[in-house]
Design an enzyme around this catalytic site. Sequence first.
Site, short mmCIF file in Angstrom:
data_model
loop_
_atom_site.label_atom_id
_atom_site.label_comp_id
_atom_site.label_asym_id
_atom_site.label_seq_id
_atom_site.Cartn_x
_atom_site.Cartn_y
_atom_site.Cartn_z
N SER A 79 0.85 -1.24 -0.17
CA SER A 79 0.13 -0.05 0.20
C SER A 79 0.74 1.34 0.03
O SER A 79 1.57 1.38 -1.05
CB SER A 79 -0.96 -0.05 1.29
N HIS A 106 -7.86 -5.54 0.23
CA HIS A 106 -6.35 -4.55 0.35
C HIS A 106 -5.41 -5.15 1.50
O HIS A 106 -4.53 -4.61 1.36
CB HIS A 106 -6.99 -3.27 0.65
#
Length: 382
Positions: free
Chosen positions: A157, A358
């Site tokens: 990320s 995610h």
Amino acid sequence: MLLTNILLLLIVTSVPTNSLIPEDARLNFTELSMKYGHNAEEHRVTTEDGYILTLFRIPGKKPPVLLLHGLNDCSDTFIIRGNSSLAITLANKGYDTWAGNTRGNKYARQHTKLNPDTDLSFWDHSFHEHGYYDLPAIIDYILNVTGHKTIKSIGNSEGTTDHFVLGSLRPEYNEKIQLLIAMGPSAFFKHLTPQLSSLMAMGPLLDQVARPFKIEELFREGSTEKKFFAAICNRNALFCRDLLFQVGGHDPKRLEREFLPVLFGHFPTSGSRKGFIHYSQLGLRMRFALFDYGAADNIKRYGHTEPPDYNLTQCTMKTAFFVGKNDLVCDVKDVEYLRAVLPNVVLYHLMEPKTWNHYDFVWGNDMPKTLYPHVFKLLEKF
Ligand SMILES: *[C@@H]1O[C@H](CO)[C@@H](O)[C@H](O)[C@H]1NC(C)=O
Ligand SMILES: *[C@@H]1O[C@H](CO)[C@@H](O)[C@H](O)[C@H]1NC(C)=O
Ligand SMILES: *[C@@H]1O[C@H](CO)[C@@H](O)[C@H](O)[C@H]1NC(C)=O
Ligand SMILES: *[C@@H]1O[C@H](CO)[C@@H](O)[C@H](O)[C@H]1NC(C)=O
């Protein structure tokens, strides 16, 4: 403000502390590493602008691999899954494993001159400074200690954003990174879910509300909002998990209830308000650009009313993409756009499980089966 604080405190103190919180929720990186069979070293890296970052190392005979965490996260994210975590798995396989921390998080809340509690300018940073100052300092430190000429790096990320900033602005570092494994590659945010869109729209609002109160740090250890969050999440972990899922995709199977107390013992950690605002600008402006200070200040800083884009053509490091079909933060269309812009993408791997979100790149319970074989194949190949 005072009233809200008092209210929050009342709620926090009225929640009984849960004595069933597992040990792993409290242990730091070094202690977790020890518990899962490895002695870790703690190193301190000082950046050219004075930030002092803790860098953890589990020494091994194979070449160095750096792990870099995401937003309001820290090195712990790569070890809280214990025997199934990436840090421990790398160490078991003999890699010289390094886990970095970028300025502002609980392991990097120190400076040679500035005091994070009293100097607001300590918090004047986002992924821009992580990529421009922190990452190169960490890389040079590792190369110096190990005598290697290059490292392999795994970003998650924001950890990927930091690399894209570095590769664009300090192209000489592309040579020092033999391979970047980008898990949840984050640069473009053009395809937003309504939830993420609202979250990003909160950026300017948060700016207006927080600035007069000089609130520059979010989720400081020991702060009211952190205690509040911890109290809620200890009591109703499923509620907090659902908040995460709203943002990053629903996948309860990989983030089982039993693991949540450990997770919320380590996440979120402290970070700057500006770090969040910069991301919200990426979404609102739909460009991967430097920080937008407003027209007048932009002219002073950049010589232009608009902030310049990061020039990703300069980011020539070999990059392997790992992408989740259900990752609502890094929409597949945005990642495909990034892939087209970057000059040296050597692999584009769409995670097989459809529900892969995610968070599954660091917290998913089946990483050893679904993710690591691909990661280790790459580490061997490049
Ligand atoms: C981690 O915990 C150990 C043992 O309590 C302590 O000695 C060490 O300073 C801690 N490390 C960090 C970076 O907080
Ligand atoms: C982790 O795995 C090792 C090796 O398989 C095992 O000996 C150890 O008991 C495990 N540790 C924990 C805490 O589960
Ligand atoms: C490299 O390591 C040596 C010995 O520890 C140290 O004196 C030197 O300052 C380091 N250089 C850099 C660039 O970190
Ligand atoms: C971006 O970098 C490339 C490669 O160095 C260069 O050719 C191009 O002119 C740059 N673009 C901008 C907008 O500066």
